[in-house]
Design an enzyme around this catalytic site. Sequence first.
Site, PDB file in Angstrom:
ATOM      1  N   TYR A  72       0.833  -1.202   0.000  1.00 54.23           N
ATOM      2  CA  TYR A  72       0.000   0.000   0.000  1.00 54.23           C
ATOM      3  C   TYR A  72       0.869   1.255   0.000  1.00 54.23           C
ATOM      4  O   TYR A  72       0.633   2.189  -0.774  1.00 54.23           O
ATOM      5  CB  TYR A  72      -0.912  -0.015   1.228  1.00 54.23           C
ATOM      6  N   ILE A 119      -9.325   8.176   7.795  1.00 52.15           N
ATOM      7  CA  ILE A 119     -10.656   8.726   7.575  1.00 52.15           C
ATOM      8  C   ILE A 119     -11.695   7.670   7.927  1.00 52.15           C
ATOM      9  O   ILE A 119     -11.548   6.493   7.604  1.00 52.15           O
ATOM     10  CB  ILE A 119     -10.838   9.160   6.097  1.00 52.15           C
ATOM     11  N   THR A 169     -14.426   5.824   7.095  1.00 53.60           N
ATOM     12  CA  THR A 169     -15.210   5.410   5.933  1.00 53.60           C
ATOM     13  C   THR A 169     -15.751   3.998   6.168  1.00 53.60           C
ATOM     14  O   THR A 169     -15.309   3.311   7.108  1.00 53.60           O
ATOM     15  CB  THR A 169     -14.342   5.395   4.657  1.00 53.60           C
TER      16      THR A 169
END
Length: 253
Positions: free
Chosen positions: A157, A190, A192
Site C-alpha cells: 500500500y 478517515i 469510511t
Amino acid sequence: MAGALEGKVGLITGASSGIGRATALVFAREGAKVAVADIAREGGEQTVRMIEDLGGEAIFVRADVTKASEVQAMVDKTVQIYGRLDCAYNNAGVAGIGVSTHEHTEEDWDRTLVVNLKGVWLCMKSEIPQMLNQGSGAIVNTASMLGVIGMAGVSAYVASKHGVVGLTKAAALEYARKGIRINALCPGVIRTPLTEKDWKEFPEKEAPLLEGEPIGRFGEPEEMAEVVMWLCSDAASFVTGHAMLADGGYVAQ
C-alpha cells in the site's frame, strides 16, 4: 451566488461510498454535473439518487479502473452525455494488506499496485486527451499520508501511494503549460465504510491509530471532499504538482 464548480463536469471514481461519494455530493452542491463511476453498481446508483434528491444532475458509469477499455468507455460516456470533462477525481483504490513485506503474496502485491497505481494512470491516460482538446482541466488523485511517509506492515500500500504521488508530480509538470492542473490528496485516517469494516474485524487497531492523531479524532469523508473540490476549483488556479496532506497533523509529528 454561483457554486465553485458551476457549469463544470466532474468525473469521480470509487464514488459508491466513502470519500468518493462525499466528493460527488460536494461537486453537485457546487454546481457540477457529476459522472459517478464505480465497480459497485448498487452503491454508485445510490450516490446518483442522493445527488438527484438534492436537485443535482448525475449519471452512473460502471467501470473497473484496472481495465483500460472500461476506463476509456467511462470517459467517453461522460463526454458523450455532458459534452466535456473539467474535473476528474481518481479515487478508486483498495486498502493495505496488514502483513510484513516478505509475507505479501505476489497476488496481493499485484492487486494493490494494479488498482491503486495503475488504475490512477489508466484514468489519467483517458482523461488527459479530453482535457488537452478543451485546453483546460483539473485532476486530483487519491494518494495517502502513506504516500509521503512509511508505515510498517503495509508495504504494498505504501509503495502504491508513493507511486501515486510521484506520478502526480511528473504529470503535473508535463501538462502545466497546457491548461491542466494535477494534484494529489493525501488523507490521514478517515472514517469510511472501509475503515469501519476493518476495525470491526480487527478492533485492536482503532485505539492506537486514534492515539497517534494530533487533532484528537479521525477525519470524515466530507472533510476530504471539500479539499478535492477546492483543488478542482478556479480558487486553486496556481496549485499543481502538490501532494496535499489532510491528515489532522499526523505527518507533522
